[in-house]
Scaffold this motif. Sequence first.
Motif, short mmCIF file in Angstrom:
data_model
loop_
_atom_site.label_atom_id
_atom_site.label_comp_id
_atom_site.label_asym_id
_atom_site.label_seq_id
_atom_site.Cartn_x
_atom_site.Cartn_y
_atom_site.Cartn_z
N ILE A 31 -0.44 -16.04 -7.08
CA ILE A 31 -0.52 -14.62 -7.47
C ILE A 31 0.15 -13.77 -6.40
N VAL A 32 1.05 -12.90 -6.81
CA VAL A 32 1.73 -12.01 -5.86
C VAL A 32 1.11 -10.63 -5.96
N GLY A 33 0.46 -10.19 -4.88
CA GLY A 33 -0.17 -8.87 -4.86
C GLY A 33 -1.68 -8.97 -4.89
N GLY A 35 -4.05 -6.53 -5.13
CA GLY A 35 -4.74 -5.33 -5.59
C GLY A 35 -5.72 -5.77 -6.67
N TYR A 36 -6.23 -4.80 -7.44
CA TYR A 36 -7.20 -5.18 -8.48
C TYR A 36 -6.62 -6.21 -9.46
N THR A 37 -5.36 -6.02 -9.88
CA THR A 37 -4.81 -6.92 -10.91
C THR A 37 -4.79 -8.36 -10.42
N LEU A 57 -0.76 -14.04 -2.52
CA LEU A 57 0.09 -13.62 -1.40
C LEU A 57 0.17 -12.09 -1.39
N GLU A 58 -0.10 -11.51 -0.25
CA GLU A 58 -0.14 -10.05 -0.14
C GLU A 58 0.76 -9.61 1.03
N ALA A 59 1.66 -8.66 0.75
CA ALA A 59 2.62 -8.22 1.77
C ALA A 59 1.93 -7.59 2.98
N ALA A 66 -2.28 0.77 -4.32
CA ALA A 66 -3.04 1.83 -5.02
C ALA A 66 -4.53 1.48 -5.14
N SER A 67 -4.84 0.19 -5.22
CA SER A 67 -6.24 -0.20 -5.42
C SER A 67 -7.15 0.25 -4.28
N GLY A 68 -6.59 0.38 -3.09
CA GLY A 68 -7.41 0.81 -1.97
C GLY A 68 -7.37 2.30 -1.72
N ARG A 69 -6.57 3.03 -2.51
CA ARG A 69 -6.34 4.44 -2.16
C ARG A 69 -6.59 5.42 -3.30
N ASN A 70 -7.04 4.95 -4.44
CA ASN A 70 -6.99 5.82 -5.63
C ASN A 70 -8.15 6.83 -5.70
N PRO A 210 4.83 -11.12 2.68
CA PRO A 210 5.62 -10.51 1.60
C PRO A 210 6.45 -11.54 0.84
N VAL A 211 6.38 -11.48 -0.47
CA VAL A 211 7.17 -12.39 -1.30
C VAL A 211 8.57 -11.80 -1.45
N THR A 212 9.57 -12.61 -1.13
CA THR A 212 10.96 -12.13 -1.21
C THR A 212 11.67 -12.69 -2.43
N ALA A 234 1.76 -9.29 -9.78
CA ALA A 234 0.72 -8.24 -9.83
C ALA A 234 1.05 -7.20 -8.77
N THR A 235 2.29 -6.72 -8.82
CA THR A 235 2.81 -5.86 -7.75
C THR A 235 2.92 -4.38 -8.17
N GLU A 236 2.59 -4.05 -9.42
CA GLU A 236 2.53 -2.68 -9.95
C GLU A 236 3.57 -1.73 -9.38
N ALA A 348 1.75 4.81 -4.18
CA ALA A 348 2.64 4.64 -5.34
C ALA A 348 1.90 3.97 -6.49
N LEU A 349 2.15 4.50 -7.68
CA LEU A 349 1.64 3.86 -8.90
C LEU A 349 2.84 3.52 -9.78
N GLY A 350 2.64 2.57 -10.70
CA GLY A 350 3.79 2.06 -11.46
C GLY A 350 3.87 2.62 -12.87
N ASP A 376 -3.71 4.96 -14.42
CA ASP A 376 -5.03 4.68 -15.02
C ASP A 376 -5.35 3.19 -14.86
N GLY A 377 -5.30 2.71 -13.63
CA GLY A 377 -5.36 1.27 -13.46
C GLY A 377 -6.69 0.70 -13.00
N VAL A 378 -7.65 1.54 -12.66
CA VAL A 378 -8.89 0.97 -12.10
C VAL A 378 -9.62 0.15 -13.17
C1 LIG Z 1 -3.40 8.22 -5.05
C2 LIG Z 1 -3.71 7.43 -6.29
C3 LIG Z 1 -4.80 7.80 -7.09
C4 LIG Z 1 -5.11 7.06 -8.22
N1 LIG Z 1 -6.25 7.37 -8.91
C5 LIG Z 1 -6.64 6.57 -9.94
C6 LIG Z 1 -7.91 6.78 -10.54
O1 LIG Z 1 -8.70 7.62 -10.13
N2 LIG Z 1 -8.24 5.98 -11.60
C7 LIG Z 1 -7.39 5.01 -12.07
O2 LIG Z 1 -7.73 4.35 -13.05
N3 LIG Z 1 -6.23 4.76 -11.45
C8 LIG Z 1 -5.85 5.49 -10.38
N4 LIG Z 1 -4.68 5.21 -9.72
C9 LIG Z 1 -3.92 4.04 -10.14
C10 LIG Z 1 -4.61 2.74 -9.73
O3 LIG Z 1 -5.02 2.82 -8.40
C11 LIG Z 1 -3.63 1.58 -9.92
O4 LIG Z 1 -3.17 1.58 -11.26
C12 LIG Z 1 -4.25 0.23 -9.64
O5 LIG Z 1 -4.88 0.23 -8.39
C13 LIG Z 1 -3.16 -0.83 -9.69
O6 LIG Z 1 -3.68 -2.04 -9.19
P1 LIG Z 1 -2.67 -3.22 -8.93
O7 LIG Z 1 -3.44 -4.34 -8.36
O8 LIG Z 1 -1.92 -3.53 -10.17
O9 LIG Z 1 -1.62 -2.64 -7.90
P2 LIG Z 1 -1.80 -2.32 -6.34
O10 LIG Z 1 -3.17 -1.99 -5.99
O11 LIG Z 1 -0.74 -1.36 -5.96
O12 LIG Z 1 -1.53 -3.72 -5.67
C14 LIG Z 1 -0.26 -4.29 -5.58
C15 LIG Z 1 -0.25 -5.08 -4.30
O13 LIG Z 1 0.91 -5.88 -4.26
C16 LIG Z 1 1.37 -5.94 -2.95
N5 LIG Z 1 2.78 -6.31 -3.01
C17 LIG Z 1 3.79 -5.58 -3.53
N6 LIG Z 1 4.95 -6.26 -3.43
C18 LIG Z 1 4.65 -7.44 -2.85
C19 LIG Z 1 5.43 -8.58 -2.46
N7 LIG Z 1 6.74 -8.62 -2.67
N8 LIG Z 1 4.80 -9.62 -1.89
C20 LIG Z 1 3.46 -9.61 -1.69
N9 LIG Z 1 2.68 -8.55 -2.02
C21 LIG Z 1 3.27 -7.48 -2.59
C22 LIG Z 1 1.13 -4.54 -2.41
O14 LIG Z 1 1.11 -4.49 -1.00
C23 LIG Z 1 -0.19 -4.19 -3.06
O15 LIG Z 1 -1.29 -4.49 -2.21
C24 LIG Z 1 -4.30 5.94 -8.61
C25 LIG Z 1 -3.20 5.59 -7.82
C26 LIG Z 1 -2.91 6.32 -6.68
C27 LIG Z 1 -1.73 5.89 -5.84
#
Ligand SMILES: Cc1cc2nc3c(=O)[nH]c(=O)nc-3n(C[C@H](O)[C@H](O)[C@H](O)COP(=O)(O)OP(=O)(O)OC[C@H]3O[C@@H](n4cnc5c(N)ncnc54)[C@H](O)[C@@H]3O)c2cc1C
Length: 454
Positions: A31-33, A35-37, A57-59, A66-70, A210-212, A234-236, A348-350, A376-378
């Motif tokens: 799994i690459v990334g 975060g929550y996904t 694998l997490e960069a 976004a999962s840690g900052r939303n 980081p996955v290249t 799972a890099t959103e 950043a959100l995707g 809307d990813g939580v």
């Molecule tokens: C400021 C902010 C507020 C938000 N508020 C809300 C909210 O209130 N409610 C809601 O539903 N959603 C909210 N969102 C959106 C939500 O946080 C995201 O949709 C969700 O967290 C996405 O989860 P994820 O695991 O898919 O992506 P992420 O959490 O972004 O995780 C992706 C991970 O992949 C890693 N990664 C990327 N590229 C590579 C690589 N090449 N190799 C290895 N690792 C890599 C990154 O470092 C990151 O840790 C918000 C987003 C932001 C930025």
Amino acid sequence: MTSLWWDTLPEHLTAPLGEPLDGDASADVVIVGAGYTGLWTAYYLLVTQPGIRVTVLEAEHAGYGASGRNGGWCSALFPASVAKVAGMSDRESAIRLQRAMHDTVDDIGAVAQAEGWDIHWAKGGTVVAARTPLQWQRAQEEIAEWRHWGFGEEDYRLLGADETRQLVDATDVIGATYTPHCATIHPARLVRHLARAVVDRGGVIHEHSPVTELRPGFVRTPRGRVRGRYVVRATEGYTAKLPGYERAMVPVYSLMIATEPLGPEVWERIGLRSRATFSDGRHLIIYGQRTADDRLAFGGRGAPYHFRSGIRKEFDRDPAVFADLWRNLVDMFPAISGHVVTHSWGGALGIPRDWCASVGLDPVTGIAWGGGYVGDGVGTSHLAGRTLADLITGRDTERTTLPWVGHRSPDWEPEPLRWLGVNVGLRVMGSADDVEARTGRSALRARVFSRFLG
Ligand SMILES: Cc1cc2nc3c(=O)[nH]c(=O)nc-3n(C[C@H](O)[C@H](O)[C@H](O)COP(=O)(O)OP(=O)(O)OC[C@H]3O[C@@H](n4cnc5c(N)ncnc54)[C@H](O)[C@@H]3O)c2cc1C
């Protein structure tokens, strides 16, 4: 400045979870990334098939994205409307997806409780205040639309001014829409507890790896490779940085501020006793919550899109957007003026080209993906991770037939068209709110662009 969430994590949740990858390895699922996904996928794989070899694998560190900052809205919002999903599938499937989103909110709460994670969960629903006649008109149209799709008062309803003020006492309130399908959480607590649980159940997380290169059957980092039958992307919001995926998703920044803990005399005036998440009916999205330690955490879009889907740490901060957020917050709640903002951050959100989140597994290549949640990813990422685990383990469930499964969004335009389109869209939505505030008339162009930019 780090986010409020990272800053208020208990020490045991900030401890590193795994060494960087060093050399070659193999797993059943890579799994690459983290975060929550990625982590919900790993979690459900390990729960449904104990002993399965899962490597994440997490960069940076788990929860860095976004999962840690939303904003901590654990909501049932799906980024595409029921009408749009019905257009891609059929009425019954679209309604089933929305109901699955309702369930996913409670499922997250149930897992947290069963696992003993204190994620500051409070299921107070969401209030979207209508603070102008136009917003009120849109609120009524929205509820009529829910009724059209068969959702009743128990799911979505209108509140009058008094009822709204009992939940959240913002200025200029005419009424609101209300849904109970949302909980307020501490997002970093959720992602770090989840990561810890993955490791405790036998999963491997390599942080700072980081996955290249992501290919069928393997991924590469600067210091090694991991082979696996299945590879999950799972890099959103960061997807565009992966070679081959430059146009798959645009990163759009959302920024947040948080106040110091506010005293009872302030909360007496604001309300939010049930910690309902709140917003208002403007075009350019804003969102807020009362935190468990009595701060206001408040965010919004409005930061520019950066050329070639640029993502840099300095983009997390934009003083003009932070100042705007503060102005808007004081405008909603004058009782907070004179109080201090202790944290400001962003991430950043995707956004996929057709604004439709998707999840899927290509059975031929073994490459799976989940994301495109448009902010809307939580909640959605939980449904994504659980569905990915079903697909990978070959289980037919009620989730694997939902209409977003296997959906493929088209690529974004090449630059400079992409830069132009996204930034013009963002600008128009911001200025449409100003125009509406000044003239009291609907800025129709903004409604067109809000389909383009959420
Ligand atoms: C400021 C902010 C507020 C938000 N508020 C809300 C909210 O209130 N409610 C809601 O539903 N959603 C909210 N969102 C959106 C939500 O946080 C995201 O949709 C969700 O967290 C996405 O989860 P994820 O695991 O898919 O992506 P992420 O959490 O972004 O995780 C992706 C991970 O992949 C890693 N990664 C990327 N590229 C590579 C690589 N090449 N190799 C290895 N690792 C890599 C990154 O470092 C990151 O840790 C918000 C987003 C932001 C930025």
